[in-house]
Design a protein around this motif. Sequence first.
Motif, mmCIF file in Angstrom:
data_model
loop_
_atom_site.group_PDB
_atom_site.id
_atom_site.type_symbol
_atom_site.label_atom_id
_atom_site.label_comp_id
_atom_site.label_asym_id
_atom_site.label_seq_id
_atom_site.Cartn_x
_atom_site.Cartn_y
_atom_site.Cartn_z
ATOM 1 N N VAL A 1 -0.622 1.205 10.475
ATOM 2 C CA VAL A 1 0.730 1.742 10.703
ATOM 3 C C VAL A 1 0.602 3.016 11.517
ATOM 4 O O VAL A 1 -0.297 3.825 11.275
ATOM 5 C CB VAL A 1 1.432 2.038 9.362
ATOM 6 N N PRO A 2 1.459 3.248 12.517
ATOM 7 C CA PRO A 2 1.407 4.495 13.293
ATOM 8 C C PRO A 2 1.471 5.708 12.376
ATOM 9 O O PRO A 2 2.222 5.737 11.404
ATOM 10 C CB PRO A 2 2.650 4.409 14.194
ATOM 11 N N GLU A 3 0.652 6.701 12.684
ATOM 12 C CA GLU A 3 0.567 7.891 11.847
ATOM 13 C C GLU A 3 1.920 8.578 11.710
ATOM 14 O O GLU A 3 2.257 9.098 10.655
ATOM 15 C CB GLU A 3 -0.452 8.864 12.437
ATOM 16 N N SER A 4 2.716 8.551 12.780
ATOM 17 C CA SER A 4 4.017 9.224 12.736
ATOM 18 C C SER A 4 4.921 8.602 11.687
ATOM 19 O O SER A 4 5.656 9.288 10.986
ATOM 20 C CB SER A 4 4.697 9.163 14.105
ATOM 21 N N THR A 5 4.859 7.286 11.551
ATOM 22 C CA THR A 5 5.696 6.605 10.561
ATOM 23 C C THR A 5 5.322 7.016 9.160
ATOM 24 O O THR A 5 6.169 7.310 8.321
ATOM 25 C CB THR A 5 5.572 5.077 10.718
ATOM 26 N N LEU A 6 4.036 7.062 8.889
ATOM 27 C CA LEU A 6 3.575 7.429 7.552
ATOM 28 C C LEU A 6 3.934 8.868 7.224
ATOM 29 O O LEU A 6 4.407 9.183 6.137
ATOM 30 C CB LEU A 6 2.065 7.226 7.436
ATOM 31 N N VAL B 1 14.708 6.241 7.094
ATOM 32 C CA VAL B 1 13.994 4.957 7.170
ATOM 33 C C VAL B 1 12.698 5.072 6.376
ATOM 34 O O VAL B 1 11.907 5.990 6.601
ATOM 35 C CB VAL B 1 13.686 4.566 8.633
ATOM 36 N N ILE B 2 12.505 4.156 5.449
ATOM 37 C CA ILE B 2 11.282 4.133 4.632
ATOM 38 C C ILE B 2 10.541 2.837 4.934
ATOM 39 O O ILE B 2 11.090 1.741 4.759
ATOM 40 C CB ILE B 2 11.614 4.191 3.123
ATOM 41 N N TYR B 3 9.307 2.971 5.399
ATOM 42 C CA TYR B 3 8.506 1.787 5.689
ATOM 43 C C TYR B 3 7.301 1.748 4.757
ATOM 44 O O TYR B 3 6.525 2.701 4.674
ATOM 45 C CB TYR B 3 8.027 1.774 7.143
ATOM 46 N N GLU C 1 5.802 13.133 3.854
ATOM 47 C CA GLU C 1 5.664 14.575 3.712
ATOM 48 C C GLU C 1 7.020 15.252 3.808
ATOM 49 O O GLU C 1 7.839 14.890 4.645
ATOM 50 C CB GLU C 1 4.732 15.134 4.805
ATOM 51 N N PRO C 2 7.287 16.266 2.982
ATOM 52 C CA PRO C 2 8.559 16.998 3.073
ATOM 53 C C PRO C 2 8.643 17.789 4.355
ATOM 54 O O PRO C 2 7.655 18.310 4.841
ATOM 55 C CB PRO C 2 8.516 17.926 1.851
ATOM 56 N N SER C 3 9.873 17.908 4.897
ATOM 57 C CA SER C 3 10.058 18.547 6.193
ATOM 58 C C SER C 3 9.909 20.048 6.130
ATOM 59 O O SER C 3 9.898 20.713 7.149
ATOM 60 C CB SER C 3 11.454 18.216 6.741
ATOM 61 N N ASP D 1 0.856 -1.181 0.000
ATOM 62 C CA ASP D 1 0.000 0.000 0.000
ATOM 63 C C ASP D 1 0.900 1.242 0.000
ATOM 64 O O ASP D 1 1.431 1.645 1.031
ATOM 65 C CB ASP D 1 -0.903 -0.008 1.236
ATOM 66 N N SER D 2 1.072 1.840 -1.170
ATOM 67 C CA SER D 2 1.996 2.983 -1.309
ATOM 68 C C SER D 2 1.261 4.312 -1.428
ATOM 69 O O SER D 2 1.868 5.325 -1.773
ATOM 70 C CB SER D 2 2.886 2.779 -2.546
ATOM 71 N N ARG D 3 -0.030 4.323 -1.128
ATOM 72 C CA ARG D 3 -0.816 5.542 -1.329
ATOM 73 C C ARG D 3 -0.355 6.695 -0.453
ATOM 74 O O ARG D 3 -0.438 7.857 -0.849
ATOM 75 C CB ARG D 3 -2.305 5.248 -1.056
ATOM 76 N N MET D 4 0.147 6.405 0.744
ATOM 77 C CA MET D 4 0.523 7.461 1.670
ATOM 78 C C MET D 4 1.990 7.874 1.546
ATOM 79 O O MET D 4 2.464 8.730 2.287
ATOM 80 C CB MET D 4 0.253 6.999 3.113
ATOM 81 N N LEU D 5 2.695 7.285 0.611
ATOM 82 C CA LEU D 5 4.117 7.605 0.438
ATOM 83 C C LEU D 5 4.292 8.711 -0.600
ATOM 84 O O LEU D 5 3.680 8.671 -1.674
ATOM 85 C CB LEU D 5 4.903 6.356 0.007
#
Length: 224
Positions: free
Chosen positions: A140-145, A130-132, A150-152, A115-119
């Motif tokens: 998946v924890p929201e923080s990980t996604l 780290v890319i999960y 999202e760009p910093s 599922d790559s929709r959020m990447l």
Amino acid sequence: MDAAKERVTVLFLSFVSSNWRKFLIPIIIFAALLFFLFFPREQSNSANIVMSDQNPFPELIEEPKLEEIVVDDAPNLIIVDVKGAVLHPGVYTMQEGDRLVDAISAAGGYLPNADSRMLNHAMKLADEFVIYVPLEGEEVPESTLNVVSEPSSTPSTASEGSVNINTSDEAGLMTIPGIGPSKAAAIIAYREEHGLFSATTDLMKVSGIGQKTFDKLESFIKIK
């Protein structure tokens, strides 16, 4: 008749013997003129031609110095960790400026059920990133996604996707850009020895994290 010839010969020889100096000087002068008018001119011309090809002061000519121009074309390398639903999860060496999609390609691409929709595939990679990639239906924890999608440079997103450095485990801490296994372990060791962080700036008390590192991490962390 013979006597007359003999007399004439004697008279000629007598005349020559008494006047040879008078004839010798003009002959010498004439020969000298012929010598200087013809023979030396050819020699002089040939000497000039030879000398024209030679430098009379070779020591005054400096050979041009060639400057060495060294161009450093070697790109800066970064190391990222690709996890989850990819064909070949693992640690990969990338080049500075590469995007998230490049790391996914290096890992062999997505699995059929990824599922790559959020990447955010256009996101630039950073060292120790780290890319999960989650599976379809995986929670998946929201923080990980958010960290990988999202760009910093967007303040609101960075705040929403920040990681709590007081409660996150080693895996959660490693989702922060710039935090690898060694720094994550150091953060947990600090918490166990000194207690929870009272301010995000306390992170600089952890071994290996200085002001420059903290400036890069500040927008990705929180304590509450």
